[in-house]
Motif scaffolding. Structure first.
Motif, PDB file in Angstrom:
ATOM      1  N   UNK A  14       0.881  -1.247  -0.013  1.00 44.85           N
ATOM      2  CA  UNK A  14      -0.025   0.008  -0.015  1.00 44.85           C
ATOM      3  C   UNK A  14       0.928   1.233   0.085  1.00 44.85           C
ATOM      4  N   UNK A  15       2.230   1.132  -0.422  1.00 42.99           N
ATOM      5  CA  UNK A  15       2.972   2.251  -0.483  1.00 42.99           C
ATOM      6  C   UNK A  15       2.855   3.325  -1.216  1.00 42.99           C
ATOM      7  N   UNK A  16       1.880   2.875  -2.405  1.00 44.88           N
ATOM      8  CA  UNK A  16       1.457   4.051  -3.278  1.00 44.88           C
ATOM      9  C   UNK A  16       0.110   5.168  -2.655  1.00 44.88           C
ATOM     10  N   UNK A  17      -0.450   4.443  -1.829  1.00 43.58           N
ATOM     11  CA  UNK A  17      -1.528   5.149  -1.372  1.00 43.58           C
ATOM     12  C   UNK A  17      -1.068   6.496  -0.472  1.00 43.58           C
ATOM     13  N   UNK A  18      -1.602   7.586  -0.660  1.00 38.08           N
ATOM     14  CA  UNK A  18      -1.496   8.781   0.114  1.00 38.08           C
ATOM     15  C   UNK A  18      -2.076   8.626   1.382  1.00 38.08           C
ATOM     16  N   UNK A  19      -3.163   8.018   1.571  1.00 37.06           N
ATOM     17  CA  UNK A  19      -3.773   7.874   3.205  1.00 37.06           C
ATOM     18  C   UNK A  19      -3.998   6.363   3.090  1.00 37.06           C
ATOM     19  N   UNK A  20      -3.698   5.945   4.064  1.00 31.47           N
ATOM     20  CA  UNK A  20      -4.086   4.343   4.396  1.00 31.47           C
ATOM     21  C   UNK A  20      -4.891   4.256   5.891  1.00 31.47           C
ATOM     22  N   UNK A 110       0.818   9.942   4.473  1.00 28.69           N
ATOM     23  CA  UNK A 110       1.831   9.353   3.302  1.00 28.69           C
ATOM     24  C   UNK A 110       3.039   8.775   3.796  1.00 28.69           C
ATOM     25  N   UNK A 111       3.372   9.248   5.198  1.00 26.86           N
ATOM     26  CA  UNK A 111       4.759   8.864   5.625  1.00 26.86           C
ATOM     27  C   UNK A 111       4.483   7.925   6.657  1.00 26.86           C
ATOM     28  N   UNK A 112       3.201   7.619   6.741  1.00 29.18           N
ATOM     29  CA  UNK A 112       2.508   6.540   7.486  1.00 29.18           C
ATOM     30  C   UNK A 112       2.671   6.817   9.202  1.00 29.18           C
ATOM     31  N   UNK A 113       2.136   8.062   9.348  1.00 26.71           N
ATOM     32  CA  UNK A 113       2.372   8.676  10.775  1.00 26.71           C
ATOM     33  C   UNK A 113       0.938   8.368  10.999  1.00 26.71           C
ATOM     34  N   UNK A 114       0.463   7.989  12.204  1.00 26.22           N
ATOM     35  CA  UNK A 114      -0.866   7.938  12.728  1.00 26.22           C
ATOM     36  C   UNK A 114      -1.461   9.442  12.661  1.00 26.22           C
TER      37      UNK A 114
END
Length: 167
Positions: A14-20, A110-114
């Protein structure tokens, strides 16, 4: 984790997602069943803004047989939900994320910060009484470049069904 589509997934997928948006869900909880249509609506609304939803079922199927992988596949076939639906048999993801309930949402930038964790709405079992749309508001604020005004809410739903523990 194994997906209902037969593929194995990790966060790298899922790295290409801007928001996960990762959310803990299941097949049996009345809070999940009542709110799934709204969750699907939110996932569809934000898909064009590169927001990816991933549902994880960590419930013990020994405690709740309806939460088995086969039932997950069946639910996805019946409902065609707009998310990847994964099975966490070992319950490791639920432990690492600190999942408390189903549904319980975690939004990562995007940086996978909660940037948000908690509920989607204040009354997931009765959508006719919803007063606050916490998940939607968090996504809107973030995508508008604003800080999330309420980054933590109390998830409302069924307890995660842990292996070896009674309900």
């Amino acid at each position: 984790l194994l997906g209902t589509d037969g593929k194995t997934y990790s966060l790298k997928n899922f790295v290409d997602s801007d928001v996960l948006v990762i959310f803990f869900t299941c097949n049996h909880c009345p809070y999940v069943l009542s709110s799934d249509p709204l969750t699907a609506e939110i996932a569809n609304r934000f898909k064009s803004q590169n927001v990816q939803f991933v549902g994880i079922n960590s419930n013990s199927e020994k405690t709740k047989p309806l939460d088995s992988f086969d039932h997950m596949v069946e639910r996805m076939q019946q409902n065609a939900f707009p998310w990847v639906y994964l099975r966490d048999d070992a319950q490791i993801a639920a432990l690492k994320y600190g999942a408390l309930r189903t549904p319980h949402f975690y939004v990562f930038n995007k940086e996978r910060k909660l940037i948000y964790t908690g509920r989607a709405v204040d009354t997931p079992r009765d959508l006719s009484k919803v007063k606050t749309h916490d998940l939607e508001k968090a996504l809107e604020e973030h995508l508008q470049g604003k800080p999330v005004s309420n980054p933590v809410t109390n998830p409302i739903g069924c307890n995660v069904k842990w292996e070896g523990k009674e309900e």
